[in-house]
Every structure is written in C-alpha cells, then in structure tokens.
Design a protein around this motif. Structure first.
Motif, PDB file in Angstrom:
ATOM      1  N   ASN A 196       1.228  -0.806   0.332  1.00 46.11           N
ATOM      2  CA  ASN A 196       0.194   0.052  -0.039  1.00 46.11           C
ATOM      3  C   ASN A 196       0.655   1.517   0.208  1.00 46.11           C
ATOM      4  OD1 ASN A 196       1.386  -0.309   2.885  1.00 46.11           O
ATOM      5  ND2 ASN A 196      -0.713  -0.800   3.674  1.00 46.11           N
ATOM      6  N   THR A 197       0.589   2.442   0.851  1.00 48.54           N
ATOM      7  CA  THR A 197       0.805   3.908   0.373  1.00 48.54           C
ATOM      8  C   THR A 197       2.142   3.760   1.505  1.00 48.54           C
ATOM      9  OG1 THR A 197      -0.958   5.155  -0.583  1.00 48.54           O
ATOM     10  CG2 THR A 197       0.629   6.006   0.231  1.00 48.54           C
ATOM     11  N   ILE A 198       1.484   3.401   2.455  1.00 47.94           N
ATOM     12  CA  ILE A 198       3.267   3.575   3.645  1.00 47.94           C
ATOM     13  C   ILE A 198       3.870   2.340   3.425  1.00 47.94           C
ATOM     14  CG2 ILE A 198       2.890   2.969   5.916  1.00 47.94           C
ATOM     15  CD1 ILE A 198      -0.117   3.104   6.428  1.00 47.94           C
ATOM     16  N   HIS A 199       3.715   1.276   2.675  1.00 47.50           N
ATOM     17  CA  HIS A 199       5.220   0.293   2.391  1.00 47.50           C
ATOM     18  C   HIS A 199       5.837   0.784   1.053  1.00 47.50           C
ATOM     19  CE1 HIS A 199       2.605  -3.401   3.521  1.00 47.50           C
ATOM     20  NE2 HIS A 199       3.312  -2.926   4.559  1.00 47.50           N
ATOM     21  N   MET A 200       4.922   1.686   0.762  1.00 48.46           N
ATOM     22  CA  MET A 200       6.015   2.499  -1.020  1.00 48.46           C
ATOM     23  C   MET A 200       6.331   3.799  -0.096  1.00 48.46           C
ATOM     24  SD  MET A 200       4.488   4.397  -4.131  1.00 48.46           S
ATOM     25  CE  MET A 200       3.372   5.213  -3.562  1.00 48.46           C
ATOM     26  N   ASN A 201       6.349   4.623   0.997  1.00 43.37           N
ATOM     27  CA  ASN A 201       6.829   5.478   1.149  1.00 43.37           C
ATOM     28  C   ASN A 201       7.574   5.151   1.667  1.00 43.37           C
ATOM     29  OD1 ASN A 201       4.411   6.953   0.324  1.00 43.37           O
ATOM     30  ND2 ASN A 201       3.388   7.320   1.671  1.00 43.37           N
ATOM     31  N   ALA A 202       7.836   3.979   2.867  1.00 40.97           N
ATOM     32  CA  ALA A 202       8.918   3.362   4.042  1.00 40.97           C
ATOM     33  C   ALA A 202      10.076   2.641   2.997  1.00 40.97           C
ATOM     34  CB  ALA A 202       8.350   1.984   5.028  1.00 40.97           C
ATOM     35  N   VAL A 203       9.369   2.740   1.756  1.00 40.69           N
ATOM     36  CA  VAL A 203      10.685   2.088   0.655  1.00 40.69           C
ATOM     37  C   VAL A 203      11.235   3.435  -0.005  1.00 40.69           C
ATOM     38  CG1 VAL A 203      10.878   0.650  -1.156  1.00 40.69           C
ATOM     39  CG2 VAL A 203       9.713  -0.168   0.048  1.00 40.69           C
ATOM     40  N   LEU A 204      10.627   4.102  -0.287  1.00 43.78           N
ATOM     41  CA  LEU A 204      11.212   5.321  -0.822  1.00 43.78           C
ATOM     42  C   LEU A 204      12.211   5.960  -0.137  1.00 43.78           C
ATOM     43  CD1 LEU A 204       8.091   6.536  -3.107  1.00 43.78           C
ATOM     44  CD2 LEU A 204      10.146   6.272  -3.706  1.00 43.78           C
ATOM     45  N   GLN A 205      11.637   5.960   1.564  1.00 42.10           N
ATOM     46  CA  GLN A 205      12.366   6.549   2.436  1.00 42.10           C
ATOM     47  C   GLN A 205      13.704   5.726   3.068  1.00 42.10           C
ATOM     48  OE1 GLN A 205      11.411   9.056   4.742  1.00 42.10           O
ATOM     49  NE2 GLN A 205      13.554   9.764   4.864  1.00 42.10           N
ATOM     50  N   VAL A 206      13.983   4.973   2.569  1.00 38.54           N
ATOM     51  CA  VAL A 206      15.568   3.824   2.897  1.00 38.54           C
ATOM     52  C   VAL A 206      15.995   4.017   1.725  1.00 38.54           C
ATOM     53  CG1 VAL A 206      16.140   1.924   2.317  1.00 38.54           C
ATOM     54  CG2 VAL A 206      13.910   1.953   3.759  1.00 38.54           C
ATOM     55  N   CYS A 207      15.253   4.641   0.299  1.00 43.49           N
ATOM     56  CA  CYS A 207      16.850   5.045  -0.869  1.00 43.49           C
ATOM     57  C   CYS A 207      16.430   6.185  -0.755  1.00 43.49           C
ATOM     58  CB  CYS A 207      15.656   4.382  -2.189  1.00 43.49           C
ATOM     59  SG  CYS A 207      15.081   3.395  -2.676  1.00 43.49           S
ATOM     60  N   SER A 208      16.054   7.024  -0.193  1.00 44.68           N
ATOM     61  CA  SER A 208      16.098   8.743   0.138  1.00 44.68           C
ATOM     62  C   SER A 208      17.647   9.132   1.195  1.00 44.68           C
ATOM     63  CB  SER A 208      15.040   9.415   0.423  1.00 44.68           C
ATOM     64  OG  SER A 208      15.473  10.539   0.685  1.00 44.68           O
ATOM     65  N   ASN A 209      17.559   8.255   2.160  1.00 43.53           N
ATOM     66  CA  ASN A 209      18.258   7.918   3.141  1.00 43.53           C
ATOM     67  C   ASN A 209      20.286   7.729   2.207  1.00 43.53           C
ATOM     68  OD1 ASN A 209      16.711   8.839   4.740  1.00 43.53           O
ATOM     69  ND2 ASN A 209      15.728   7.149   6.058  1.00 43.53           N
ATOM     70  N   ALA A 210      19.743   6.737   1.826  1.00 44.04           N
ATOM     71  CA  ALA A 210      21.142   6.225   1.306  1.00 44.04           C
ATOM     72  C   ALA A 210      21.051   7.219  -0.174  1.00 44.04           C
ATOM     73  CB  ALA A 210      20.978   4.752   0.469  1.00 44.04           C
ATOM     74  N   GLY A 211      20.445   8.067  -0.792  1.00 47.83           N
ATOM     75  CA  GLY A 211      21.193   9.042  -1.819  1.00 47.83           C
ATOM     76  C   GLY A 211      20.653   8.029  -3.486  1.00 47.83           C
ATOM     77  N   ASP A 212      19.523   7.028  -3.446  1.00 46.79           N
ATOM     78  CA  ASP A 212      20.020   6.096  -4.249  1.00 46.79           C
ATOM     79  C   ASP A 212      18.821   7.039  -5.480  1.00 46.79           C
ATOM     80  OD1 ASP A 212      20.142   4.237  -6.246  1.00 46.79           O
ATOM     81  OD2 ASP A 212      20.067   2.398  -4.874  1.00 46.79           O
ATOM     82  N   LEU A 213      19.252   7.971  -5.814  1.00 44.59           N
ATOM     83  CA  LEU A 213      18.046   8.547  -6.779  1.00 44.59           C
ATOM     84  C   LEU A 213      16.993   7.537  -7.910  1.00 44.59           C
ATOM     85  CD1 LEU A 213      19.280  12.246  -7.279  1.00 44.59           C
ATOM     86  CD2 LEU A 213      17.421  11.222  -5.485  1.00 44.59           C
ATOM     87  N   GLU A 214      18.297   6.656  -8.603  1.00 43.62           N
ATOM     88  CA  GLU A 214      17.412   5.076  -9.523  1.00 43.62           C
ATOM     89  C   GLU A 214      16.679   4.986  -9.017  1.00 43.62           C
ATOM     90  OE1 GLU A 214      19.647   2.475 -12.436  1.00 43.62           O
ATOM     91  OE2 GLU A 214      20.642   3.262 -11.294  1.00 43.62           O
ATOM     92  N   THR A 215      17.265   4.160  -7.940  1.00 44.90           N
ATOM     93  CA  THR A 215      15.855   3.174  -7.039  1.00 44.90           C
ATOM     94  C   THR A 215      14.711   3.414  -6.632  1.00 44.90           C
ATOM     95  OG1 THR A 215      17.651   2.315  -6.902  1.00 44.90           O
ATOM     96  CG2 THR A 215      15.803   1.459  -5.841  1.00 44.90           C
ATOM     97  N   LEU A 216      14.443   4.983  -6.193  1.00 44.00           N
ATOM     98  CA  LEU A 216      13.514   5.933  -5.923  1.00 44.00           C
ATOM     99  C   LEU A 216      12.653   5.985  -6.889  1.00 44.00           C
ATOM    100  CD1 LEU A 216      13.195   7.837  -3.301  1.00 44.00           C
ATOM    101  CD2 LEU A 216      14.079   9.621  -4.969  1.00 44.00           C
ATOM    102  N   PHE A 217      13.366   6.574  -7.823  1.00 41.72           N
ATOM    103  CA  PHE A 217      12.409   6.969  -9.175  1.00 41.72           C
ATOM    104  C   PHE A 217      11.913   5.909  -9.843  1.00 41.72           C
ATOM    105  CE2 PHE A 217      14.249  10.800  -8.814  1.00 41.72           C
ATOM    106  CZ  PHE A 217      13.704  12.035  -9.141  1.00 41.72           C
ATOM    107  N   ARG A 218      12.444   4.460  -9.391  1.00 41.83           N
ATOM    108  CA  ARG A 218      11.868   2.330 -10.104  1.00 41.83           C
ATOM    109  C   ARG A 218      10.802   2.374  -8.796  1.00 41.83           C
ATOM    110  NH1 ARG A 218      14.273  -2.326 -10.008  1.00 41.83           N
ATOM    111  NH2 ARG A 218      15.524  -1.243  -8.133  1.00 41.83           N
ATOM    112  N   ILE A 219      11.154   2.716  -7.569  1.00 45.12           N
ATOM    113  CA  ILE A 219       9.895   2.195  -6.725  1.00 45.12           C
ATOM    114  C   ILE A 219       8.622   3.669  -6.781  1.00 45.12           C
ATOM    115  CG2 ILE A 219       9.774   2.421  -4.263  1.00 45.12           C
ATOM    116  CD1 ILE A 219      12.387   1.330  -3.892  1.00 45.12           C
ATOM    117  N   SER A 220       8.910   5.007  -7.340  1.00 41.35           N
ATOM    118  CA  SER A 220       8.020   6.165  -7.027  1.00 41.35           C
ATOM    119  C   SER A 220       7.395   5.447  -8.273  1.00 41.35           C
ATOM    120  CB  SER A 220       8.292   6.812  -7.421  1.00 41.35           C
ATOM    121  OG  SER A 220       9.163   7.666  -8.116  1.00 41.35           O
TER     122      SER A 220
END
Length: 637
Positions: A196-220
């Motif tokens: 759901n949206t909570i899971h997606m936002n949590a994974v986006l937060q993981v990518c944001s903290n790591a600075g991995d923009l490629e995985t960030l936009f792939r999950i978005s």
C-alpha cells in the motif's frame, strides 16, 4: 530423677490429640452436657508447662483482624499464558512484548516458537523482528522474517511496515536499499499482500536516506490510483532526496558574491526535476487528490534557494500560491488567477497549507539570499498576527541573519528588546554586534553597538567575550565621519576619534575584569580563557592606538590607559608562557615576520579603508613602507 506416670500420660495425650485433630474442627473441646439445674463449676486442674501448647493457645486467642494485617500484600503480576490449554494470541503477544522490554530476547523467541505450534502468533513475531531491527541488526531481523514464514506464520501488512521503517533508520544504507527493494518487488509479484501507500513511502524513505535516486524513481513509478496512491508525504520524500543530492555538491552561497557564482550543472538539473514534480503536485492538489502541507512547500522552497538570485525570488510566489500569503506592495493573488489553474475546478474549496515556523524561516532565508531585507518586517508581522505563529529560536536566528545582510544596525536593537527571554543566550548578541560592524560607514553604528552592549548587560548575567571584542572593533572601524566632519583638521578628528575609543575601553573594562576572575581556575586551553585572552589583545590594540596617535592627554595616557595596558600585557604574556609549557609545539615555527603579516591581514579584513590601522585619513592614503610599518608594530609590542 523420678517422673510421675500420670503427668507423663497427660502430656502425651495433649500432643497426640492436637496433632491428629482435623483442621476443620474447632480447637475448643466439645462441652459435656450437664443435668438441668446443675451449675457449671470449673473443676480444679493443674497447669503443666508445655512447649507445644503455648503457641497454639496464643494462635487460638489471636483476633481475626490482626491475622489479616499480618498478611503481606503483593502487587499483581501478569502470569505466563498457557499455550497448551488456552493459546490466546493476544495474551501471548503481550507476554512476548513484556519479555522483550526486560531484555530477555532468547526467552521470548523460545516462547514464540513454542506458541507457533498451537496458534497463529504473527504479532509476537512482529515484536521479535522489531526488537532486532531497532538495534540496527538487519541480518538478524531478516533471518527471523524468513523463519516466521517457514513456521507457517504468514506476515501481515504491519510486518512489512516494521521492516521497511527499520531499514530506513539503518546505518547500513546499501544493504537496506538492496533488501527493501527486493522485498517490495516480491510483494508486487505476490498475490498474498499487496503493498500500500505506507509500504511504498517507507521504501522511498530507505532510498532517500541512501541517496539512491535511481531506485527511488523506479519505486515511485509503481504508484497507482488505488492502494498505492501517492500522497503529500510521497512527494515530500522525492523532493527531500533531490535536495540532499544537490546540497552535497553545492558550494557555499551565503557570501556577498551569491548572485555572481554560476550554478553547477547538477544543481540546475535537480531544480528542473523538482519543478516537474511540483507541477504534478499542483495538478493533483487542484484536482482534490492530495493535500499540500507546510513540509512539502518548504522542501520545494529550499530547493529553489539552492539556485541563483532569480530562483530565490520565486519563493515569495510559492508561498502566495500554496498559503495565500500576500506579497509586499500588492494584495493577495486571487486563487483563480494562479498560473496553470483549471477553470473547471472549484479552487475556492481547496484547503491551503497552514503557515508555521518552518515556512517563516523559509521566507526569511529567501529575503536574506535575495537581499530584499526591507520586507522582513512585513512578513514577520503577517505570520505573527494573522496566522498566530509563535516564533522559535530558528526564526529569531534567521531574522537576525536577514538584518545582518541588510546592515540594519538600528533594527536589531528593537528586535533584541522584543526577543523572549527563553531564546536569549551568549551567542544571541554576536550577530547583532556584527551587524553594527557591517554598518561601520554609518555615523550611528557605534551608538547602535553601545545600545546592543547595554541590552546584553541587562538580559545576561555575564557578558560574552567575543561580543565585547567585536564591540571594540566597531569602535575602531567607525571613524570615517570624524575625518569628514573635521574637513582636513586632523587634530580635531583624532581627538573626537580618541573619545570614542576611550569610551569603548571604559565600557568593556569592568566586564573584562569579571570574565578574568571567572576563568582564573580554568585550564589554559579552555574556550572561555581563549576568548578572554583574545579580548585582552584587542584591548591592548585600542590602548596602543590611543597612546601612539596622541588621541588623549598625556596625563590620562600614563595614569589610566598605561596602567590598564600593562595589566593586560602581563595577562597575555603569562597565558602564552603557560601555553608553551603545556603544549611544547605551540606556535612552533611562527616567527615575528609571520606574526606581523598575520596582524596586517587581519586588520585589512576588518577595515575597508586599509589605511594602516587608521593612523591617517583614508583620503590621504598610506605613504609609509612595509618595513617602516613592521618596525613601528614591533616598537608598540
């Protein structure tokens, strides 16, 4: 010794009857029925000393209330649930939680494994996983996650939320991104639980903290319009990741050459990407699909502050667009006239973001960056009176930064008086005093600095040594109007200038004495002692200027200034001798010529005129050579 048989028989009979008597029977013997009319007369009996009979008689005569008082009341404690007779998942989960709070993980894990054989205890497994992942044990928590599934305890939505949020806070960023993305895409391919949206936002937060923009936009890109619909927090994470990416490669842009520094290519690309995301945010907001809150607006505004001068100008329009905060010089922009608005949408029913402390700091920083500091009072009053925002410490700091950029030495005085007492500290007055230093061409700058000093003395128990040192520098730098008013009369200009320096020394002296007494017992390299020594050296510089240029009468120079200078010199010399004793490598290889060059460079940085310590008027310039300046500096020391 002879014992009577009757006495021995009676003693054994008493012990035997009382030990074999049933517990439910009355301890008193059954009375023998008497004939009618006969009086019950006590028969004379002999009392025998018995060790056993005495306590029993005392217990029989003890009142019932005293027996209750002797019972010790123990607090109620939850018992361990029986997993075989009553395998209640709620009781088991509560017991596991209490056991983990006590730090007994092995006992909690063993109990959960045993309970898994009887019932579904998914919540208990969630407690175990959360216990490990809060302590940054990624591998251990994932091992429990896999063991949970092997024991036929299928994870629920809360299980994945615990794992994703724990990975977002993990210090192992690369491992966290790898595991979080793998689990998330496995959830997408599985029909058991849809993320759901909570899971997606949590994974986006993981990518944001790591600075991995490629995985960030792939999950978005996995967002949809049903279970994983993007909300304001989703776009907040995306903008925050972009800002972190740009801030790592951005040079310092707070200096006076802010508008002249070219924007780096990566920062420009980040701003363009953020603007495209913001267009999507505005479209969704006007369609009523998401809400725009203050954190989201401030994230976009701080990305704009990473750009050039023209990007900083758009922050005011951003707040007007999302918070209906009117700009200076015109009324608020109508909602329907916002660029890009849809005529078919009822824009009047859209809830706007509520301004707060974060947005107030944002607009103050934007005004400071764009040098439009005259609008500070307008926005401050609008936030305080119209939106009822209570300024915090960061708001006051940004306010004084804006006033410092605008050289508003007169404005800092009124703001210092209005500042609440809980935000006033030693460092509070450094920036206002530096504002007076920045405004040294104003003939009233020294008066403003004196007022700041008086406010500091009123509101603080002890004065701040760096602020006092800056006050002396203001007194030395604010001298241009003396030479302009004298119209070529150097003697009159120096006398007026000398009165100002003497007033500064006299105002600082008593505070210096109090600070010197405070730092007597401190070690040589302490911060307070170093600040006091720096203040003493600045006072020596002012005293030398008064005596060398004959700014004050000779009697005052020998009696007052001379004594103070000698006292300050002894303190400074003793301090540096102690520093050399404690630190053998202190100032090693720092010769006299390097010291002269350092002092000259420091003087040029503080005084815009660069006229040889102010001995001559700035219009005449400096005619002495560097060798002559070095000899005079050595003579003064």
């Amino acid at each position: 010794m002879f014992v009577r048989r009757a006495c021995l028989r009676r003693a054994f009979a008493t012990v035997t009857n009382r030990s074999l008597r049933p517990a439910h029977e009355n301890t008193h013997p059954t009375p023998i029925p008497l004939p009618a009319g006969a009086a019950a007369t006590p028969s004379p009996q002999r009392r025998y000393a018995s060790v056993v009979a005495a306590p029993v008689a005392a217990s029989a005569s003890e009142p019932h209330e005293e027996a209750k008082q002797r019972k010790v009341s123990r607090p109620w404690r939850p018992t361990k649930p029986d997993i075989y007779e009553d395998p209640d998942p709620l009781l088991i989960a509560n017991h596991v939680k209490r056991t983990l709070e006590a730090g007994k993980f092995d006992e909690a894990a063993k109990f959960t494994r045993q309970a898994s054989l009887r019932s579904k205890v998914v919540v208990s497994w969630n407690h175990l996983i959360d216990y490990h992942i809060r302590q940054d044990r990624v591998h251990a928590s994932l091992k429990l996650f896999n063991e949970m599934k092997k024991r036929n305890q299928m994870p629920n939505a809360q299980t994945y939320t615990i794992i994703f949020r724990g990975l977002a806070a993990s210090s192992h960023t690369e491992l966290a991104v790898s595991e979080a993305s793998k689990i998330y895409f496995n959830m997408l391919g599985s029909n058991y639980i849809e993320p759901n949206t909570i899971h997606m936002n949590a994974v986006l937060q993981v990518c944001s903290n790591a600075g991995d923009l490629e995985t960030l936009f792939r999950i978005s890109e996995t967002a949809n319009e049903t279970a994983r619909a993007a909300n304001c927090w989703t776009y907040n994470i995306l903008l925050h990741a972009l800002r972190r990416r740009a801030s790592r490669k951005l040079p310092e842009r707070a200096g006076p050459e802010f508008a002249a520094i070219p924007i780096e290519q990566d920062v420009e690309q980040v701003i363009k990407t953020a603007k495209r995301i913001w267009e999507t945010v505005i479209l969704e907001w006007r369609a009523g699909n998401i809400l725009v809150d203050e954190p989201l607006v401030c994230e976009m505004g701080r990305i704009l502050l990473l750009g050039d001068y023209f990007e900083a100008l758009t922050v005011e329009s951003l707040l007007e667009q999302t918070m209906m905060i009117p700009s200076v010089g015109r009324a608020a922009m109508p909602v329907a006239d916002i660029p890009g608005g849809s005529k078919s949408t009822n824009l009047h029913n859209i809830p706007y973001a509520q301004p707060g402390n974060n947005s107030l700091s944002l607009i103050l920083e934007a005004l400071e960056r764009s040098r439009r500091t005259s609008r500070t009072k307008h926005y401050w009053g609008h936030f305080i009176h119209h939106h009822k925002v209570v300024p915090d410490a960061d708001n006051w700091r940004q306010l004084f930064k804006a006033l410092h950029r605008g050289c508003d030495s007169a404005g800092v005085i009124s703001w210092l008086r209005a500042m609440p007492a809980e935000f006033v500290g030693l460092r509070t007055f450094r920036l206002p005093m530096n504002t007076c230093m920045r405004n040294n061409l104003n003939r009233l700058a020294f008066g403003h600095a004196t007022e700041v000093l008086n406010i500091m003395v009123e509101r603080l128990r002890d004065a701040d040594a760096p602020t006092l040192r800056t006050y002396l520098i203001v007194a030395q730098a604010n001298k241009r109007h003396f030479f302009l008013d004298a119209k070529g009369d150097r003697e009159a200009a120096l006398k007026a200038y000398g009165k100002q320096l003497y007033k500064a020394i006299d105002a600082v002296w008593k505070h210096y004495m109090l600070l010197a007494r405070r730092c007597e017992d401190q070690r040589t390299g302490s911060a307070l002692k170093m600040d006091v020594i720096a203040l003493a050296r600045q006072m020596i510089s002012v005293c030398d200027r008064l005596v060398t240029d004959n700014m004050i009468p000779a009697r005052m120079a020998n009696k007052t200034i001379g004594r103070r200078r000698n006292s300050l010199t002894r303190v400074v010399v003793n301090h540096f001798e102690n520093m050399r004793e404690e630190y053998p490598k202190f100032r090693q290889g720092f010769d006299k010529q390097d010291e002269d060059q350092y002092e000259k460079k420091e003087e040029e940085d503080w005084y815009p005129e660069k006229n040889d310590r102010g001995y001559k008027d700035s219009a005449q310039g400096s005619e002495r050579s560097r060798d002559e300046q070095g000899r005079e500096a050595a003579k003064r020391r």
